[in-house]
Write a protein that holds these residues in place. Structure first.
Motif, PDB file in Angstrom:
ATOM      1  N   GLY A   8       5.591  14.540   9.204  1.00 47.89           N
ATOM      2  CA  GLY A   8       5.867  13.448  10.140  1.00 47.89           C
ATOM      3  C   GLY A   8       6.592  13.944  11.371  1.00 47.89           C
ATOM      4  N   VAL A   9       7.283  13.017  12.026  1.00 51.79           N
ATOM      5  CA  VAL A   9       7.981  13.345  13.265  1.00 51.79           C
ATOM      6  C   VAL A   9       9.501  13.324  13.093  1.00 51.79           C
ATOM      7  CG1 VAL A   9       6.105  12.655  14.799  1.00 51.79           C
ATOM      8  CG2 VAL A   9       7.800  10.960  14.061  1.00 51.79           C
ATOM      9  N   GLY A  10       9.977  13.226  11.862  1.00 51.47           N
ATOM     10  CA  GLY A  10      11.411  13.330  11.601  1.00 51.47           C
ATOM     11  C   GLY A  10      12.207  12.052  11.773  1.00 51.47           C
ATOM     12  N   LEU A  11      11.535  10.910  11.704  1.00 48.71           N
ATOM     13  CA  LEU A  11      12.222   9.630  11.836  1.00 48.71           C
ATOM     14  C   LEU A  11      12.126   8.861  10.533  1.00 48.71           C
ATOM     15  CD1 LEU A  11      10.701   8.559  15.266  1.00 48.71           C
ATOM     16  CD2 LEU A  11      12.956   9.545  14.887  1.00 48.71           C
ATOM     17  N   THR A  12      13.177   8.118  10.197  1.00 43.78           N
ATOM     18  CA  THR A  12      13.095   7.184   9.075  1.00 43.78           C
ATOM     19  C   THR A  12      13.248   5.781   9.654  1.00 43.78           C
ATOM     20  OG1 THR A  12      15.474   7.269   8.611  1.00 43.78           O
ATOM     21  CG2 THR A  12      14.066   8.831   7.414  1.00 43.78           C
ATOM     22  N   PHE A  13      12.593   4.820   8.999  1.00 40.24           N
ATOM     23  CA  PHE A  13      12.550   3.452   9.498  1.00 40.24           C
ATOM     24  C   PHE A  13      13.039   2.483   8.439  1.00 40.24           C
ATOM     25  CE2 PHE A  13       9.251   5.860  11.653  1.00 40.24           C
ATOM     26  CZ  PHE A  13       9.518   5.569  12.983  1.00 40.24           C
ATOM     27  N   GLN A  14      13.545   1.353   8.898  1.00 45.38           N
ATOM     28  CA  GLN A  14      13.934   0.282   7.989  1.00 45.38           C
ATOM     29  C   GLN A  14      13.281  -1.014   8.465  1.00 45.38           C
ATOM     30  OE1 GLN A  14      18.188   0.376   8.263  1.00 45.38           O
ATOM     31  NE2 GLN A  14      18.262  -1.078   9.944  1.00 45.38           N
ATOM     32  N   GLU A  15      12.967  -1.880   7.507  1.00 47.53           N
ATOM     33  CA  GLU A  15      12.373  -3.167   7.840  1.00 47.53           C
ATOM     34  C   GLU A  15      13.384  -4.024   8.590  1.00 47.53           C
ATOM     35  OE1 GLU A  15      11.606  -4.017   3.752  1.00 47.53           O
ATOM     36  OE2 GLU A  15       9.450  -3.884   4.076  1.00 47.53           O
ATOM     37  N   GLY A  68      -1.629   4.235  19.256  1.00 43.94           N
ATOM     38  CA  GLY A  68      -2.354   3.074  19.749  1.00 43.94           C
ATOM     39  C   GLY A  68      -2.548   1.936  18.766  1.00 43.94           C
ATOM     40  N   GLU A  69      -2.063   2.081  17.541  1.00 41.32           N
ATOM     41  CA  GLU A  69      -2.220   1.029  16.532  1.00 41.32           C
ATOM     42  C   GLU A  69      -0.881   0.365  16.260  1.00 41.32           C
ATOM     43  OE1 GLU A  69      -4.637   1.886  13.103  1.00 41.32           O
ATOM     44  OE2 GLU A  69      -5.490   3.628  14.124  1.00 41.32           O
ATOM     45  N   SER A  70      -0.862  -0.968  16.348  1.00 41.86           N
ATOM     46  CA  SER A  70       0.370  -1.733  16.160  1.00 41.86           C
ATOM     47  C   SER A  70       0.995  -1.458  14.797  1.00 41.86           C
ATOM     48  CB  SER A  70       0.073  -3.222  16.284  1.00 41.86           C
ATOM     49  OG  SER A  70       1.224  -3.981  15.965  1.00 41.86           O
ATOM     50  N   CYS A  71       2.309  -1.431  14.765  1.00 42.96           N
ATOM     51  CA  CYS A  71       3.052  -1.224  13.517  1.00 42.96           C
ATOM     52  C   CYS A  71       3.734  -2.497  13.038  1.00 42.96           C
ATOM     53  CB  CYS A  71       4.099  -0.130  13.705  1.00 42.96           C
ATOM     54  SG  CYS A  71       3.376   1.475  14.006  1.00 42.96           S
ATOM     55  N   PHE A  72       3.682  -3.546  13.839  1.00 43.18           N
ATOM     56  CA  PHE A  72       4.357  -4.790  13.498  1.00 43.18           C
ATOM     57  C   PHE A  72       3.683  -5.415  12.282  1.00 43.18           C
ATOM     58  CE2 PHE A  72       5.390  -9.331  14.209  1.00 43.18           C
ATOM     59  CZ  PHE A  72       6.765  -9.217  14.186  1.00 43.18           C
ATOM     60  N   GLY A  73       4.454  -5.652  11.227  1.00 44.24           N
ATOM     61  CA  GLY A  73       3.928  -6.295  10.029  1.00 44.24           C
ATOM     62  C   GLY A  73       3.339  -5.356   8.994  1.00 44.24           C
ATOM     63  N   LEU A  74       3.370  -4.054   9.242  1.00 46.90           N
ATOM     64  CA  LEU A  74       2.820  -3.111   8.264  1.00 46.90           C
ATOM     65  C   LEU A  74       3.706  -3.013   7.025  1.00 46.90           C
ATOM     66  CD1 LEU A  74       1.724  -0.030  10.400  1.00 46.90           C
ATOM     67  CD2 LEU A  74       0.266  -1.808   9.423  1.00 46.90           C
ATOM     68  N   SER A  75       3.091  -2.703   5.905  1.00 46.64           N
ATOM     69  CA  SER A  75       3.863  -2.392   4.705  1.00 46.64           C
ATOM     70  C   SER A  75       4.473  -1.004   4.885  1.00 46.64           C
ATOM     71  CB  SER A  75       2.959  -2.390   3.474  1.00 46.64           C
ATOM     72  OG  SER A  75       2.058  -1.287   3.533  1.00 46.64           O
ATOM     73  N   ARG A  76       5.457  -0.666   4.069  1.00 46.26           N
ATOM     74  CA  ARG A  76       6.077   0.661   4.131  1.00 46.26           C
ATOM     75  C   ARG A  76       5.027   1.748   3.883  1.00 46.26           C
ATOM     76  NH1 ARG A  76      11.092   2.241   4.314  1.00 46.26           N
ATOM     77  NH2 ARG A  76      11.919   0.205   3.758  1.00 46.26           N
ATOM     78  N   TYR A  77       4.121   1.510   2.936  1.00 48.32           N
ATOM     79  CA  TYR A  77       3.074   2.486   2.628  1.00 48.32           C
ATOM     80  C   TYR A  77       2.163   2.703   3.849  1.00 48.32           C
ATOM     81  CZ  TYR A  77      -1.098   4.594   0.686  1.00 48.32           C
ATOM     82  OH  TYR A  77      -2.163   5.425   0.473  1.00 48.32           O
TER      83      TYR A  77
END
Length: 132
Positions: A8-15, A68-77
């Motif tokens: 990946g790019v070295g970032l972690t995300f939280q909902e 180019g693909e939206s990430c809003f509403g995606l599951s963690r997987y």
């Protein structure tokens, strides 16, 4: 030969279910979050990736899209499958950075849209290339 592991790019995300996208700035997203579709906020930058990211992405930024693909509403997987790729591949992130108002509070409906190009790459360990 063994196939290289994706990276990946070295970032972690939280909902973040409280994030309300600005309808005047983000076209194509719902104006209100129904608390069923999370936004993804940068939680941390992994150790060893700070130099590669170089301050382009900050903790607290909202991830808008990957390649180019939206990430809003995606599951963690689903977010994970979009974020990783072959080592050395390019990745374009669009992030929303909430503007800070007086006293440091995030201003409602005010954000900056920032495009960041990163390379999916494993960081070098600090001891790599050093003589014992």
């Amino acid at each position: 030969p063994q196939e290289p592991r994706p990276t990946g790019v070295g970032l972690t995300f939280q909902e973040d279910y409280s994030y309300q996208p600005s309808p005047t700035k983000i076209h194509g997203l719902q104006a209100t979050n129904t608390h069923k579709r999370p936004a993804w906020r940068v939680r941390s930058i992994k150790t060893g990736y700070e130099k590669m990211i170089g301050g382009k992405v900050l903790v607290g930024d909202i991830l808008y899209s990957i390649d180019g693909e939206s990430c809003f509403g995606l599951s963690r997987y689903d977010l994970g499958t979009k974020a990783v790729g072959p080592d050395g591949s390019k990745c374009e992130l669009v992030i929303m950075r909430p503007r800070k108002g007086p006293g440091g509070a995030e201003e409602e409906q005010q954000e900056d849209k920032i495009t960041v190009s990163l390379i999916r790459k494993r960081p070098k360990k600090e001891t790599e290339g050093m003589s014992p």
